[in-house]
Design a protein around this motif. Structure first.
Motif, mmCIF file in Angstrom:
data_model
loop_
_atom_site.group_PDB
_atom_site.id
_atom_site.type_symbol
_atom_site.label_atom_id
_atom_site.label_comp_id
_atom_site.label_asym_id
_atom_site.label_seq_id
_atom_site.Cartn_x
_atom_site.Cartn_y
_atom_site.Cartn_z
ATOM 1 N N THR A 147 49.346 51.993 41.232
ATOM 2 C CA THR A 147 47.955 51.842 41.661
ATOM 3 C C THR A 147 46.997 52.240 40.541
ATOM 4 N N PHE A 148 47.313 53.331 39.859
ATOM 5 C CA PHE A 148 46.484 53.783 38.740
ATOM 6 C C PHE A 148 46.462 52.745 37.623
ATOM 7 N N LEU A 149 47.638 52.250 37.241
ATOM 8 C CA LEU A 149 47.706 51.248 36.175
ATOM 9 C C LEU A 149 46.976 49.968 36.565
ATOM 10 N N ASN A 150 47.107 49.568 37.825
ATOM 11 C CA ASN A 150 46.417 48.373 38.284
ATOM 12 C C ASN A 150 44.902 48.542 38.171
ATOM 13 N N GLU A 151 44.415 49.700 38.537
ATOM 14 C CA GLU A 151 42.967 49.946 38.467
ATOM 15 C C GLU A 151 42.489 50.030 37.031
ATOM 16 N N VAL A 152 43.224 50.737 36.178
ATOM 17 C CA VAL A 152 42.798 50.928 34.798
ATOM 18 C C VAL A 152 42.895 49.623 33.999
ATOM 19 N N LEU A 153 43.954 48.848 34.213
ATOM 20 C CA LEU A 153 44.150 47.642 33.420
ATOM 21 C C LEU A 153 43.500 46.405 34.033
ATOM 22 N N CYS A 154 43.623 46.234 35.338
ATOM 23 C CA CYS A 154 43.204 44.975 35.979
ATOM 24 C C CYS A 154 42.040 45.147 36.944
ATOM 25 N N GLY A 155 41.522 46.337 37.097
ATOM 26 C CA GLY A 155 40.441 46.582 38.046
ATOM 27 C C GLY A 155 39.141 45.924 37.607
ATOM 28 N N GLN A 156 38.102 46.116 38.395
ATOM 29 C CA GLN A 156 36.810 45.504 38.120
ATOM 30 C C GLN A 156 36.268 45.872 36.745
ATOM 31 N N GLN A 157 36.463 47.110 36.341
ATOM 32 C CA GLN A 157 36.035 47.546 35.004
ATOM 33 C C GLN A 157 37.240 47.910 34.148
ATOM 34 N N ASN B 162 47.162 37.736 34.194
ATOM 35 C CA ASN B 162 47.730 36.890 35.251
ATOM 36 C C ASN B 162 49.136 37.307 35.643
ATOM 37 N N ILE B 163 49.878 37.936 34.741
ATOM 38 C CA ILE B 163 51.238 38.403 35.044
ATOM 39 C C ILE B 163 51.208 39.840 35.567
ATOM 40 N N LEU B 164 50.461 40.688 34.880
ATOM 41 C CA LEU B 164 50.465 42.115 35.188
ATOM 42 C C LEU B 164 49.821 42.429 36.528
ATOM 43 N N GLY B 165 48.736 41.759 36.873
ATOM 44 C CA GLY B 165 48.042 42.021 38.131
ATOM 45 C C GLY B 165 48.934 41.816 39.349
ATOM 46 N N PRO B 166 49.533 40.635 39.521
ATOM 47 C CA PRO B 166 50.425 40.431 40.672
ATOM 48 C C PRO B 166 51.658 41.336 40.643
ATOM 49 N N PHE B 167 52.213 41.596 39.446
ATOM 50 C CA PHE B 167 53.381 42.483 39.340
ATOM 51 C C PHE B 167 53.044 43.877 39.856
ATOM 52 N N LEU B 168 51.929 44.429 39.403
ATOM 53 C CA LEU B 168 51.547 45.776 39.836
ATOM 54 C C LEU B 168 51.223 45.811 41.325
ATOM 55 N N ASN B 169 50.574 44.782 41.834
ATOM 56 C CA ASN B 169 50.277 44.725 43.271
ATOM 57 C C ASN B 169 51.549 44.612 44.093
ATOM 58 N N LEU B 170 52.481 43.781 43.663
ATOM 59 C CA LEU B 170 53.732 43.594 44.393
ATOM 60 C C LEU B 170 54.554 44.882 44.426
ATOM 61 N N PHE B 171 54.661 45.542 43.281
ATOM 62 C CA PHE B 171 55.442 46.778 43.260
ATOM 63 C C PHE B 171 54.719 47.921 43.969
ATOM 64 N N SER B 172 53.394 47.928 43.974
ATOM 65 C CA SER B 172 52.668 48.928 44.767
ATOM 66 C C SER B 172 52.973 48.735 46.244
ATOM 67 N N GLU C 68 33.709 37.593 24.524
ATOM 68 C CA GLU C 68 34.936 36.801 24.443
ATOM 69 C C GLU C 68 36.115 37.746 24.332
ATOM 70 N N THR C 69 37.219 37.341 24.934
ATOM 71 C CA THR C 69 38.420 38.159 24.883
ATOM 72 C C THR C 69 39.455 37.485 24.005
ATOM 73 N N GLU C 70 40.421 38.248 23.602
ATOM 74 C CA GLU C 70 41.523 37.713 22.808
ATOM 75 C C GLU C 70 42.315 36.727 23.661
ATOM 76 N N PRO C 71 42.994 35.759 23.044
ATOM 77 C CA PRO C 71 43.712 34.747 23.818
ATOM 78 C C PRO C 71 44.882 35.297 24.648
ATOM 79 N N TRP C 72 45.426 36.438 24.292
ATOM 80 C CA TRP C 72 46.575 36.990 25.014
ATOM 81 C C TRP C 72 46.175 37.760 26.261
#
Length: 107
Positions: A94-104, A26-36, A16-20
């Motif tokens: 790209t690095f932040l997207n992979e580290v924070l929102c990537g598969q692992q 959901n916000i960070l993933g699209p933001f990082l992809n858009l700016f990349s 289980e993950t924390e509620p935040w």
């Protein structure tokens, strides 16, 4: 046999993950992809120095990214006369997207 079945089903439980975490993801993933993507567009636009960046569609990539580029333009010297700050930001996003929102990733 009951003990083995209980141990096997326990390994299938998802953590289980924390509620935040999910809203941030959901916000960070699209933001990082858009700016990349915007920084990648800036790299391509820089190959054509006569391009008027105030014209449509170029300003869609230029206006949101220029403040970020201006932040580090003085700290990152041009390489062989080419401004490489969009490449630095592209690598960072790209690095932040992979580290924070990537598969692992962490989120």
């Amino acid at each position: 046999a009951g003990m083995i079945a209980a141990a096997g089903s326990a390994s299938l439980l998802l953590a289980e993950t924390e509620p935040w975490v999910q809203p941030l993801f959901n916000i960070l993933g699209p933001f990082l992809n858009l700016f990349s993507f915007a920084m990648l567009c800036r790299v391509v636009i820089s190959w054509y120095p006569t391009t008027n960046v105030n014209d449509f569609p170029f300003f869609l990539a230029v206006w949101p990214t220029e403040p970020l580029l201006r932040l580090i333009r003085g700290a990152v010297p041009p390489a062989f006369g080419v401004d490489i700050t969009p490449i630095v930001w592209l690598g960072l996003f790209t690095f932040l997207n992979e580290v924070l929102c990537g598969q692992q990733g962490l989120l």
